[in-house]
Design a protein around this motif. Structure first.
Motif, mmCIF file in Angstrom:
data_model
loop_
_atom_site.group_PDB
_atom_site.id
_atom_site.type_symbol
_atom_site.label_atom_id
_atom_site.label_comp_id
_atom_site.label_asym_id
_atom_site.label_seq_id
_atom_site.Cartn_x
_atom_site.Cartn_y
_atom_site.Cartn_z
ATOM 1 N N PRO A 2 -41.948 -57.222 -56.572
ATOM 2 C CA PRO A 2 -42.813 -58.151 -57.315
ATOM 3 C C PRO A 2 -43.274 -59.313 -56.453
ATOM 4 N N THR A 3 -44.494 -59.780 -56.720
ATOM 5 C CA THR A 3 -45.030 -60.941 -56.016
ATOM 6 C C THR A 3 -45.208 -62.145 -56.942
ATOM 7 N N GLY A 4 -45.258 -61.906 -58.252
ATOM 8 C CA GLY A 4 -45.545 -62.976 -59.179
ATOM 9 C C GLY A 4 -47.013 -63.375 -59.215
ATOM 10 N N PRO A 26 -50.964 -60.084 -64.470
ATOM 11 C CA PRO A 26 -49.965 -60.080 -63.399
ATOM 12 C C PRO A 26 -48.720 -59.307 -63.799
ATOM 13 N N GLY A 27 -47.997 -58.836 -62.813
ATOM 14 C CA GLY A 27 -46.739 -58.143 -63.075
ATOM 15 C C GLY A 27 -46.859 -56.647 -63.198
ATOM 16 N N GLU A 28 -48.061 -56.100 -62.996
ATOM 17 C CA GLU A 28 -48.243 -54.650 -63.033
ATOM 18 C C GLU A 28 -47.891 -54.049 -61.677
ATOM 19 N N PRO A 29 -47.712 -52.721 -61.603
ATOM 20 C CA PRO A 29 -47.417 -52.092 -60.314
ATOM 21 C C PRO A 29 -48.444 -52.426 -59.239
ATOM 22 N N ALA A 81 -47.601 -55.674 -57.116
ATOM 23 C CA ALA A 81 -46.449 -55.736 -56.220
ATOM 24 C C ALA A 81 -46.933 -55.867 -54.771
ATOM 25 N N GLN A 82 -45.994 -56.054 -53.859
ATOM 26 C CA GLN A 82 -46.380 -56.136 -52.445
ATOM 27 C C GLN A 82 -47.223 -54.933 -52.043
ATOM 28 N N SER A 83 -46.845 -53.765 -52.508
ATOM 29 C CA SER A 83 -47.744 -52.610 -52.540
ATOM 30 C C SER A 83 -47.391 -51.813 -53.783
ATOM 31 N N PHE A 84 -48.299 -50.972 -54.216
ATOM 32 C CA PHE A 84 -48.175 -50.323 -55.514
ATOM 33 C C PHE A 84 -46.800 -49.692 -55.694
ATOM 34 N N PRO A 139 -59.459 -59.989 -46.474
ATOM 35 C CA PRO A 139 -60.745 -59.930 -47.195
ATOM 36 C C PRO A 139 -61.199 -61.336 -47.569
ATOM 37 N N GLU A 140 -62.331 -61.740 -47.066
ATOM 38 C CA GLU A 140 -62.800 -63.116 -47.232
ATOM 39 C C GLU A 140 -63.051 -63.435 -48.706
ATOM 40 N N GLY A 141 -62.400 -64.506 -49.181
ATOM 41 C CA GLY A 141 -62.646 -65.001 -50.521
ATOM 42 C C GLY A 141 -61.943 -64.241 -51.633
ATOM 43 N N TYR A 142 -61.151 -63.221 -51.312
ATOM 44 C CA TYR A 142 -60.533 -62.427 -52.382
ATOM 45 C C TYR A 142 -59.186 -63.021 -52.808
ATOM 46 N N PHE A 143 -58.283 -63.264 -51.856
ATOM 47 C CA PHE A 143 -56.967 -63.821 -52.175
ATOM 48 C C PHE A 143 -57.031 -65.350 -52.125
ATOM 49 N N ASP A 144 -56.322 -66.018 -53.051
ATOM 50 C CA ASP A 144 -56.219 -67.465 -52.967
ATOM 51 C C ASP A 144 -54.999 -67.849 -52.128
ATOM 52 N N GLU A 145 -54.807 -69.146 -51.901
ATOM 53 C CA GLU A 145 -53.737 -69.604 -51.024
ATOM 54 C C GLU A 145 -52.357 -69.211 -51.543
ATOM 55 N N LYS A 146 -52.176 -69.229 -52.867
ATOM 56 C CA LYS A 146 -50.868 -68.846 -53.411
ATOM 57 C C LYS A 146 -50.605 -67.355 -53.214
ATOM 58 N N ASP A 147 -51.659 -66.544 -53.275
ATOM 59 C CA ASP A 147 -51.495 -65.128 -52.961
ATOM 60 C C ASP A 147 -51.015 -64.968 -51.519
ATOM 61 N N LEU A 148 -51.689 -65.658 -50.621
ATOM 62 C CA LEU A 148 -51.403 -65.509 -49.194
ATOM 63 C C LEU A 148 -50.051 -66.096 -48.815
ATOM 64 N N ASP A 149 -49.520 -66.976 -49.666
ATOM 65 C CA ASP A 149 -48.185 -67.534 -49.416
ATOM 66 C C ASP A 149 -47.089 -66.493 -49.596
ATOM 67 N N VAL A 150 -47.391 -65.400 -50.303
ATOM 68 C CA VAL A 150 -46.354 -64.398 -50.596
ATOM 69 C C VAL A 150 -46.708 -62.995 -50.095
ATOM 70 N N LEU A 151 -47.990 -62.727 -49.857
ATOM 71 C CA LEU A 151 -48.407 -61.359 -49.546
ATOM 72 C C LEU A 151 -48.019 -60.979 -48.125
ATOM 73 N N ARG A 152 -47.227 -59.944 -48.003
ATOM 74 C CA ARG A 152 -46.733 -59.497 -46.701
ATOM 75 C C ARG A 152 -47.694 -58.488 -46.074
ATOM 76 N N LEU A 153 -47.623 -58.383 -44.760
ATOM 77 C CA LEU A 153 -48.420 -57.375 -44.063
ATOM 78 C C LEU A 153 -47.955 -55.975 -44.429
ATOM 79 N N SER A 154 -46.661 -55.752 -44.365
ATOM 80 C CA SER A 154 -46.104 -54.404 -44.535
ATOM 81 C C SER A 154 -46.160 -53.978 -45.987
ATOM 82 N N SER A 155 -46.863 -52.886 -46.251
ATOM 83 C CA SER A 155 -46.852 -52.345 -47.600
ATOM 84 C C SER A 155 -45.510 -51.681 -47.895
ATOM 85 N N HIS A 156 -44.864 -51.179 -46.864
ATOM 86 C CA HIS A 156 -43.525 -50.612 -47.013
ATOM 87 C C HIS A 156 -42.564 -51.287 -46.045
#
Length: 347
Positions: A102-104, A113-116, A119-122, A161-178
């Motif tokens: 989960p990423t929140g 939010p909170g759907e598969p 998550a960091q990846s589906f 992706p330019e303009g898609y994720f906000d700063e709070k998304d980028l604070d938690v989103l990891r590179l590795s899907s697995h």
């Protein structure tokens, strides 16, 4: 950081030393279920056709090092340990990884939010369709490097992706899907580094191409690591990059140029593992050699693609290489081939 799991199993038969030739393999086995613990349940029943067919295929090919992707993991490694009971691997390694974690955040921007998809990846649960290592060589646990917590935005030159994720998304989103792991195993008295990963599919997104961009960066990570462009420095040779990139260098979706660049890296050997068929599985309109395809997906789109790789470092000698398709029985169909490469002992 979640501590990894390293299991040394006591087998009934004595451990047989690895021969001078080392078989290194990866297989997207797709042993995944819809909920946590369900794969473990099926393994323990002892009669699940898919599990039994996968174990039989592994025994037939008998790799010394085997990275399985698309395998449900759990925090304590019970699922992997149960699966390995029927196999000859005294050393096991896994961590839950990022799939289903989960990423929140509402990463797919659908207001729920909170759907598969968020998550960091589906994934419906943490570790769904994860990554595990089975080895006949000792794993040097204290030397493992785990890059799976690296934030995507912190990757040098991150292709966000330019303009898609906000700063709070980028604070938690990891590179590795697995996961991205550097796992040293002891071979002929010295470490052999296994650079293991499984990347997100470059589809199932929108015009922002968030999955395509992330998939590309997950493979580009290894070039940066070899360059010493990350804080962790560079891996010591010899090494092998292995896993499921979900990226074909010539056909299908995604940043094919990124896969071409990795395959052309002068520090790597592409053994070109091939199956003994080609024309009978070729897809019209594709330009890649169908003998090299490792995944057999629905025709005509995406069709058969080369997405699974074992890439040794220069200095290792490739003795042989190939693809092994698991036949299964009845309705059991494995959509990926097991990719194997035989390496000569280090001088």
């Amino acid at each position: 950081m979640i501590r990894g799991l390293l299991l040394s199993l006591l087998l009934l038969s004595p451990f047989v030393a690895v021969a001078d030739t080392l078989r290194v393999a990866t297989w997207t086995v797709e042993l995944s279920r819809k909920g946590p613990g369900l794969l473990l349940r099926d393994i323990l029943k002892g009669d699940d056709p898919q599990v039994l067919a996968a174990q039989a295929h592994i025994r037939a090919l008998s790799p010394d090092i085997l990275l399985l992707t698309g395998f449900d993991t759990d925090l304590d490694g019970h699922t992997l340990a149960a699966f390995a009971q029927a196999l000859d691997y005294p050393h096991l390694f896994t961590r839950p990884g990022n799939s289903g974690r989960p990423t929140g955040r509402d990463l797919d921007k659908d207001g729920r939010p909170g759907e598969p998809e968020d998550a960091q990846s589906f994934g419906a649960f943490t570790g769904q369709g994860g990554v595990v290592l089975l080895s006949r060589l000792p794993v040097m646990e204290e030397e493992i490097r785990d890059f799976s917590e690296l934030l995507w935005r912190d990757l040098p030159g991150a292709n966000l992706p330019e303009g898609y994720f906000d700063e709070k998304d980028l604070d938690v989103l990891r590179l590795s899907s697995h996961a991205h792991w550097d796992i040293p195993v002891l071979w002929q008295g010295r470490p052999l580094h296994l650079l293991a990963y499984a990347a997100i599919a470059p589809v199932f997104d929108g015009p922002e191409d968030r999955n395509g961009r992330r998939n590309s960066d997950e493979t580009r990570f290894w070039s940066l690591y070899l360059d010493g462009a990350l804080e962790a420095g560079s891996p010591a040779a010899p090494f092998v990059i292995l896993g499921d990139s979900n990226l074909d260098p010539k056909d299908g979706d995604g940043d094919r140029a990124q896969m071409q660049a990795l395959l052309a890296d002068p520090r790597l050997i592409d053994p070109l593992p091939a199956a003994d068929h080609g024309a009978d599985i070729a897809n019209p309109g594709q330009i890649g050699d169908p003998r090299l395809d490792t995944a057999d997906w629905s025709d005509p789109v995406p069709g058969n693609l080369r997405v699974d790789y074992v890439l040794p470092s220069v200095g290792l000698r490739v003795v042989d290489a190939g693809l092994a398709w698991g036949a299964g029985q009845g309705e059991i169909v494995f959509r990926h081939a097991l990719v194997w490469v035989d390496l000569a002992a280090i001088p």
